[in-house]
Design an enzyme around this catalytic site. Structure first.
Site, PDB file in Angstrom:
ATOM      1  N   LYS A 263       0.879  -1.393   0.034  1.00 15.48           N
ATOM      2  CA  LYS A 263       0.171  -0.009  -0.055  1.00 15.48           C
ATOM      3  C   LYS A 263       0.740   1.251   0.226  1.00 15.48           C
ATOM      4  CE  LYS A 263      -3.321   2.582   2.853  1.00 15.48           C
ATOM      5  NZ  LYS A 263      -4.015   2.760   4.177  1.00 15.48           N
ATOM      6  N   ASP A 268      -2.484  10.040   3.995  1.00 14.84           N
ATOM      7  CA  ASP A 268      -3.911   9.757   3.879  1.00 14.84           C
ATOM      8  C   ASP A 268      -4.564  10.755   4.729  1.00 14.84           C
ATOM      9  OD1 ASP A 268      -6.407   8.379   4.120  1.00 14.84           O
ATOM     10  OD2 ASP A 268      -5.767   6.719   5.379  1.00 14.84           O
ATOM     11  N   LYS A 275      -9.996  12.867   8.385  1.00 18.18           N
ATOM     12  CA  LYS A 275      -9.597  12.372   9.538  1.00 18.18           C
ATOM     13  C   LYS A 275      -9.450  13.303  10.795  1.00 18.18           C
ATOM     14  CE  LYS A 275      -6.618   8.472   8.206  1.00 18.18           C
ATOM     15  NZ  LYS A 275      -7.314   7.373   8.941  1.00 18.18           N
ATOM     16  N   ASP A 286       1.548   6.175   5.538  1.00 22.20           N
ATOM     17  CA  ASP A 286       0.563   5.403   5.333  1.00 22.20           C
ATOM     18  C   ASP A 286       1.002   4.641   3.788  1.00 22.20           C
ATOM     19  OD1 ASP A 286      -1.756   4.129   5.600  1.00 22.20           O
ATOM     20  OD2 ASP A 286      -3.077   5.348   4.463  1.00 22.20           O
ATOM     21  N   ASP A 345     -12.297   7.099   3.568  1.00 23.18           N
ATOM     22  CA  ASP A 345     -10.978   6.806   4.235  1.00 23.18           C
ATOM     23  C   ASP A 345     -10.399   5.319   4.385  1.00 23.18           C
ATOM     24  OD1 ASP A 345      -8.747   7.370   6.059  1.00 23.18           O
ATOM     25  OD2 ASP A 345      -9.993   7.666   7.860  1.00 23.18           O
ATOM     26  N   GLU A 347      -9.515   3.900   2.082  1.00 18.32           N
ATOM     27  CA  GLU A 347      -8.867   3.964   0.529  1.00 18.32           C
ATOM     28  C   GLU A 347      -7.612   2.813   0.239  1.00 18.32           C
ATOM     29  OE1 GLU A 347      -7.584   5.391   3.198  1.00 18.32           O
ATOM     30  OE2 GLU A 347      -5.699   4.945   2.811  1.00 18.32           O
ATOM     31  N   ARG A 349      -7.760  -0.590   0.709  1.00 18.69           N
ATOM     32  CA  ARG A 349      -8.205  -1.623   0.166  1.00 18.69           C
ATOM     33  C   ARG A 349      -8.552  -1.365  -1.312  1.00 18.69           C
ATOM     34  NH1 ARG A 349     -12.688  -2.159   4.978  1.00 18.69           N
ATOM     35  NH2 ARG A 349     -10.812  -0.795   5.997  1.00 18.69           N
TER      36      ARG A 349
HETATM   37  N1  BES Z   1      -4.454   4.362   6.963  1.00 19.10           N
HETATM   38  C1  BES Z   1      -5.495   4.137   7.849  1.00 19.10           C
HETATM   39  C2  BES Z   1      -5.080   3.131   8.793  1.00 19.10           C
HETATM   40  C3  BES Z   1      -4.039   3.315   9.885  1.00 19.10           C
HETATM   41  C4  BES Z   1      -4.822   4.042  10.952  1.00 19.10           C
HETATM   42  C5  BES Z   1      -3.007   3.030   9.769  1.00 19.10           C
HETATM   43  C6  BES Z   1      -3.866   4.292  12.142  1.00 19.10           C
HETATM   44  C7  BES Z   1      -2.056   3.168  10.736  1.00 19.10           C
HETATM   45  C8  BES Z   1      -2.635   4.132  11.791  1.00 19.10           C
HETATM   46  C9  BES Z   1      -6.648   3.405   6.891  1.00 19.10           C
HETATM   47  O1  BES Z   1      -6.662   4.196   5.623  1.00 19.10           O
HETATM   48  C10 BES Z   1      -7.877   4.057   7.527  1.00 19.10           C
HETATM   49  O2  BES Z   1      -8.257   5.281   7.458  1.00 19.10           O
HETATM   50  N2  BES Z   1      -8.682   3.158   7.867  1.00 19.10           N
HETATM   51  C11 BES Z   1     -10.142   3.372   8.556  1.00 19.10           C
HETATM   52  C12 BES Z   1     -11.057   2.222   7.796  1.00 19.10           C
HETATM   53  C13 BES Z   1     -12.176   2.665   8.321  1.00 19.10           C
HETATM   54  C14 BES Z   1     -12.884   3.902   7.594  1.00 19.10           C
HETATM   55  C15 BES Z   1     -13.252   1.461   7.642  1.00 19.10           C
HETATM   56  C16 BES Z   1      -9.787   2.889  10.002  1.00 19.10           C
HETATM   57  O3  BES Z   1      -9.092   2.016  10.383  1.00 19.10           O
HETATM   58  O4  BES Z   1     -10.473   3.754  10.797  1.00 19.10           O
HETATM   59 ZN    ZN Z   2      -4.967   4.474   4.725  1.00 18.15          ZN
HETATM   60 ZN    ZN Z   3      -7.760   5.959   5.419  1.00 26.76          ZN
END
Ligand code: BES
Ligand code: ZN
Ligand code: ZN
Length: 510
Positions: A263, A268, A275, A286, A345, A347, A349
């Protein structure tokens, strides 16, 4: 840093000997005892009579004959685990840095632990990697102090047996450490200074330096391939997305490759589902999965591993703007499957969907993806292990073992089809966010699985002929829990380098 083999402690010119002493152990029996005079030994014994050896306590001693020595205390030998041996290696380097000691000598035998049944050269390899990891610090944007950065310049490692093989282990471990640190350097680079093109540039540079081919697909290339996932997420940014393809083909001609997918979200923001303040901090990291696969290939090339390895990085910046993708958008991916965006968010996947589909072009024997995918993986595991998902138990077990050996820990979570219900789309084939509040790391993995498990829905004719092929082995590593170092790691703040030591060792033997 130089890491060399030491045959005799008395010839370690200028090096400060570091002795790992267990509670209740006597320095007289240590392989470095001959380094000290009887007076020195008596002095040290008296010191530890007053201040008994304690696990986690490290002392710098000045002996009567004017010598320096470091004594690092550990618990009783019978309780000393390999995990502890690895962290002790890092602790020693952190201590030497703090004390501005430039050259240390250690005995490899000090790191032998309860339950460690590997050979000495293997131990040399993983310990050398720990030394490199602990000596790293991200200083790119800081003014160099007058006295220079606090780094150790050389570590001499003493071993009683197998000098050649131990030296070779040290050499290999140093390469793994250096490439892990190169990954951390990339990962730590601020989002304003590393956009998708910059990540692609880093891959090209590594390819030139170590001899593997790198191709960078542009927006129009991706349009031709129908990569609606990468293009959709990348649309909001002023910096166009890139799709990086690295090929290291040093195995047999007909050997199916292993394809890595990382990834590469260079920042992000969350997109329109922006966020919050705490969530956005550190999101320049990220792209850690992407940086990992770049430097895993670099390490394998430097180690001259005779395998066919391909690495793919969909690289995007996830930004809100007048052009960005919206919640409710439905994106058509390269596989032909559509993704209903419930949350911009989620993104990672979405871009990985196209990466995983592209991977199938290589008819791989295994696909491994690495991603800072979910906060939920951190909820599940804390900051001590990456979440591991694998299609078969043998792979899962092997990776857990290698995690224990290298200190790049992983812990399994399930890939059960019951979870598929949670990511069913209403207006698209799959939804990019779960309808259920819990188990977010698992539902994210199940989402990715939709793009691995078959190629029956496809717009690419060449793949359409392979719909009934054997199930591919798949490993998904959610490295979000290990994106940054944590308390007690004896690692500098910032990127922790997760997945590089694990996968280099795994792929070398796979
Ligand atoms: N990059 C984030 C996940 C992340 C969070 C990595 C903290 C490292 C530290 C990812 O893109 C994300 O935002 N995921 C969301 C998914 C949700 C919206 C379904 C999450 O984990 O909250
Ligand atoms: Zn992310
Ligand atoms: Zn994200």
């Amino acid at each position: 840093m130089e890491i060399n083999l030491l045959k005799d402690i008395r010839t370690a010119n200028g090096a400060v000997p570091v002795i790992i002493l267990a509670e209740g152990e006597d320095l007289k029996n240590h392989s470095f005892a001959s380094f000290f005079s009887t007076d020195d030994l008596r002095y040290i014994a008296a010191f530890f009579k007053k201040t008994p050896v304690r696990d986690g306590h490290t002392h710098l001693l000045f002996t009567p004959s004017g010598r320096e020595a470091v004594v690092a205390g550990i618990q009783k030998r019978t309780q000393f685990s390999h995990r502890k041996a690895l962290s002790t290696a890092r602790r020693i380097v952190a201590f030497a840095r703090r004390e501005r000691i430039k050259h240390i000598a250690v005995s490899l035998h000090d790191f032998v632990s309860r339950g460690f049944d590997s050979r000495l050269p293997d131990l040399a390899e993983v310990i050398a990697t720990q030394f490199e990891l602990a000596n790293f610090e991200y200083t790119e944007y800081r003014t160099k102090p007058a006295e220079g950065w606090q780094h150790v310049h050389a570590i001499s490692v003493y071993a009683k047996r197998a000098p050649k093989a131990v030296a070779e282990g040290l050499r290999r471990g140093k390469i793994v450490g250096e490439e892990t640190n190169a990954m951390r350097e990339l990962s730590n680079t601020p989002g304003g200074d590393l956009v998708p093109a910059g990540l692609a540039g880093a891959a090209v540079k590594a390819g030139k330096a170590f001899g593997f081919s790198v191709k960078v697909l542009s927006v129009s290339d991706m349009e031709k391939l129908g990569m609606g996932g990468v293009l959709g997420v990348g649309r909001g940014s002023d910096h166009p997305p890139k799709f990086i393809v690295m090929e290291y083909l040093k195995g047999k001609k007909n050997e199916q490759p292993v394809v890595l997918v990382g990834k590469g979200v260079t920042f992000d923001t969350g997109g329109l589902n922006l966020k919050p303040e705490q969530g956005i901090y550190e999101m320049h990291m990220d792209m850690s999965g992407g940086a990992s696969v770049i430097h895993i290939v670099a390490a394998l090339a430097r180690l001259k591993v005779k395998k066919n390895i391909v690495a793919l990085v969909p690289a995007v910046e996830n930004m809100p703007s007048g052009r960005s993708y919206h919640p409710g958008d439905v994106l058509r991916t390269m596989s032909g499957k559509t993704i209903e965006i419930l949350n911009t968010d989620a993104e990672g996947r979405v871009i990985l969907a196209d990466g995983l589909t592209y991977a199938k072009r290589y008819n791989p024997r295994a696909i491994i993806d690495v991603a800072t995918l979910t906060g939920a993986a951190m909820v599940a595991l804390g900051a001590r292990a990456s979440a591991l998902f694998a299609t078969d138990l043998k792979l899962e077990r092997r990776l857990r073992e290698i995690g224990e050996e290298t200190g790049d820990f992983v812990w399994p979570l399930p890939l059960w089809e019951e979870y598929e219900q949670d990511i069913k789309g209403t207006f698209g084939d799959v939804a990019n966010s779960s309808k259920v509040r819990y188990g977010g790391a698992i539902t994210a993995a199940m989402f990715l699985w939709q793009f691995v498990k078959d190629s029956s829905v496809t717009s690419d004719k060449r793949q359409g002929t392979r719909t009934n092929q054997q199930q591919v082995s798949w490993i998904h590593l959610d490295i979000a829990p290990r994106m940054t170092s944590t308390e007690g790691d004896y690692l500098a703040k910032g990127s922790a380098g997760a997945s590089v030591p694990l996968l280099v060792r795994f792929l070398t033997g796979f």
